[in-house]
Design a protein around this motif. Structure first.
Motif, short mmCIF file in Angstrom:
data_model
loop_
_atom_site.label_atom_id
_atom_site.label_comp_id
_atom_site.label_asym_id
_atom_site.label_seq_id
_atom_site.Cartn_x
_atom_site.Cartn_y
_atom_site.Cartn_z
N ALA A 72 0.85 -1.20 0.00
CA ALA A 72 0.00 0.00 0.00
C ALA A 72 0.88 1.25 0.00
O ALA A 72 2.00 1.24 0.52
N LYS A 73 0.37 2.32 -0.60
CA LYS A 73 1.10 3.58 -0.63
C LYS A 73 0.55 4.49 0.45
O LYS A 73 -0.64 4.71 0.54
N ARG A 74 1.45 5.01 1.27
CA ARG A 74 1.02 5.89 2.36
C ARG A 74 1.61 7.27 2.20
O ARG A 74 2.61 7.43 1.49
N PRO A 75 1.01 8.26 2.83
CA PRO A 75 1.51 9.64 2.70
C PRO A 75 2.97 9.75 3.14
O PRO A 75 3.39 9.08 4.09
N ARG A 76 3.72 10.56 2.43
CA ARG A 76 5.12 10.76 2.79
C ARG A 76 5.21 11.41 4.17
O ARG A 76 4.55 12.40 4.45
N LEU A 77 6.03 10.80 5.02
CA LEU A 77 6.18 11.30 6.37
C LEU A 77 7.49 12.06 6.49
O LEU A 77 8.56 11.53 6.24
N HIS A 78 7.38 13.33 6.83
CA HIS A 78 8.57 14.15 7.04
C HIS A 78 8.88 14.15 8.53
O HIS A 78 8.07 14.59 9.34
N HIS A 79 10.04 13.63 8.88
CA HIS A 79 10.43 13.58 10.28
C HIS A 79 10.74 14.99 10.76
O HIS A 79 11.70 15.62 10.32
#
Length: 383
Positions: A159-166
């Protein structure tokens, strides 16, 4: 074969324990082509020894069973968070789907919907919250594959999930601002709590779980063995976030602060007399009656103390800061002073120094920018 209004197929599957081949009927397909496609996939899996019986359990039903099965092995607060994420974000959207019918595309759509309109009043959730939902689903589907053997593969893996910016910690206090705050709260009965939080980088729950036998004033250290939190109004004590205890060294000044705090607490005990509710190995930070301090108390108290300081005349006001920011001040100050990352990670209780590197990457980058000059000064100075 058509049975009533739906189509079914049959294949022979070898029992891995007995070695006997038995027929397996699977029905409920809307068309003949759908039944044939499912049959062909089942044949391939049967030849590989990966055949899984058709099961009508829904995702919501499986997640209920999964949570009950994990209730004895994970922290109560973690379990409560899992339940909230599932009940709030998963069950209303895809909980009615058959577990074996969930596809990566449906998981991707769930994440997309959550990040756009999944929050309160139609606002989108943050990518970090969606990442937490993904983490729970990945664990649950993983157990459905490996432990319960209900599905052949984990749909969350594709599945593709939203890009998470740390994110990095926001603007933290300077050492001078921290010193100003600690001086301004010296008269408060819990001033030692804020001092210890700043000078050790320990988490709120870890300090509120600390007992006097875990404090070595002569050796200058504290032994952090666990943490405390509240779930549904009940105080829950458990392990630290990493699951491991650690010993954190103390400077002489902090030892002095704890000594003074200990004397103040003994005075409270004498004053309370028979109404004292503490124990012999009582908590380092307790109420005036010896009871453990609620975590929310110290968080809200810090905000109150900052406001009181800023309201005084003739002082330089302090910017807003959260209790957790004291931990960031501790880590940032050590890293900027050149303390190795693995040492800082050990003090903070990070299971892996990579966590420290990720959270405080901006500090490490500042040091990297100075590395070329430091190297050149060392070499040129040796000429």
């Amino acid at each position: 074969m058509k049975r009533g209004k739906t189509w079914s197929y049959v294949i022979r599957v070898t029992d891995p324990e007995t070695g006997i081949s038995k027929p397996k009927w699977v029905g409920g397909f809307p068309t003949e082509d759908a039944a044939k496609e499912a049959r062909d996939e089942a044949r391939v899996r049967a030849r590989r020894g990966e055949y899984i019986d058709r099961n009508a359990i829904t995702l919501g039903e499986y997640l209920d069973e999964w949570l009950d099965a994990h209730a004895v092995e994970i922290k109560p607060k973690t379990l409560a968070n899992y339940r909230y994420l599932i009940d709030r974000h998963v069950r209303p959207n895809i909980g009615g789907l058959r577990l074996q019918a969930v596809r990566p595309g449906q998981i991707t759509k769930l994440y997309r919907d959550l990040v756009t309109v999944g929050g309160r009043k139609g606002a989108g959730l943050s990518p970090r919250t969606v990442a937490h939902v993904h983490s729970v689903l990945r664990k649950a589907f993983g157990d459905a594959v490996r432990v319960d053997e209900l599905i052949a593969s984990n749909p969350t893996e594709r599945a593709k999930r939203p890009r998470l910016h740390h994110g990095e910690p926001g603007k933290v206090w300077t050492p001078a601002q921290l010193r100003t705050f600690l001086v301004s709260v010296e008269g408060h009965r819990l001033s030692a709590f804020f001092h210890l939080a700043a000078y050790t980088g320990a988490r709120r729950g870890e300090l509120l779980n600390l007992r006097w036998p875990d404090v070595d004033l002569d050796g200058g250290s504290i032994h952090i063995k666990g943490s405390v939190g509240f779930v549904a109004g009940e105080r829950i004590e458990g392990t630290t976030k990493s699951g491991r205890s650690r010993v954190v060294s103390l400077d002489p000044g902090t030892v002095g602060v704890l000594n003074a705090h200990r004397k103040r607490q003994l005075a409270d005990k004498l004053k309370a007399g028979e109404f004292w509710k503490g124990t012999e190995d009582g908590h380092v930070f307790a109420t005036g009656w010896g009871e453990p301090v609620h975590p929310d108390t110290v968080s809200s108290l810090m905000a109150t103390l900052i406001k009181e300081h800023n309201a005084a005349d003739g002082i330089t006001p302090l910017p807003h800061a959260r209790l957790h920011d004291l931990r960031h001040v501790h880590a940032t100050t050590l890293l900027l002073a050149g303390v190795p990352v693995h040492v800082v990670a050990a003090r903070l209780g990070h299971a892996d120094p990579a966590i420290t590197l990720r959270v405080y990457a901006h500090v490490v980058n500042e040091q990297l920018a100075e590395a070329a000059t430091i190297f050149a000064d060392r070499i040129d100075g040796a000429a």
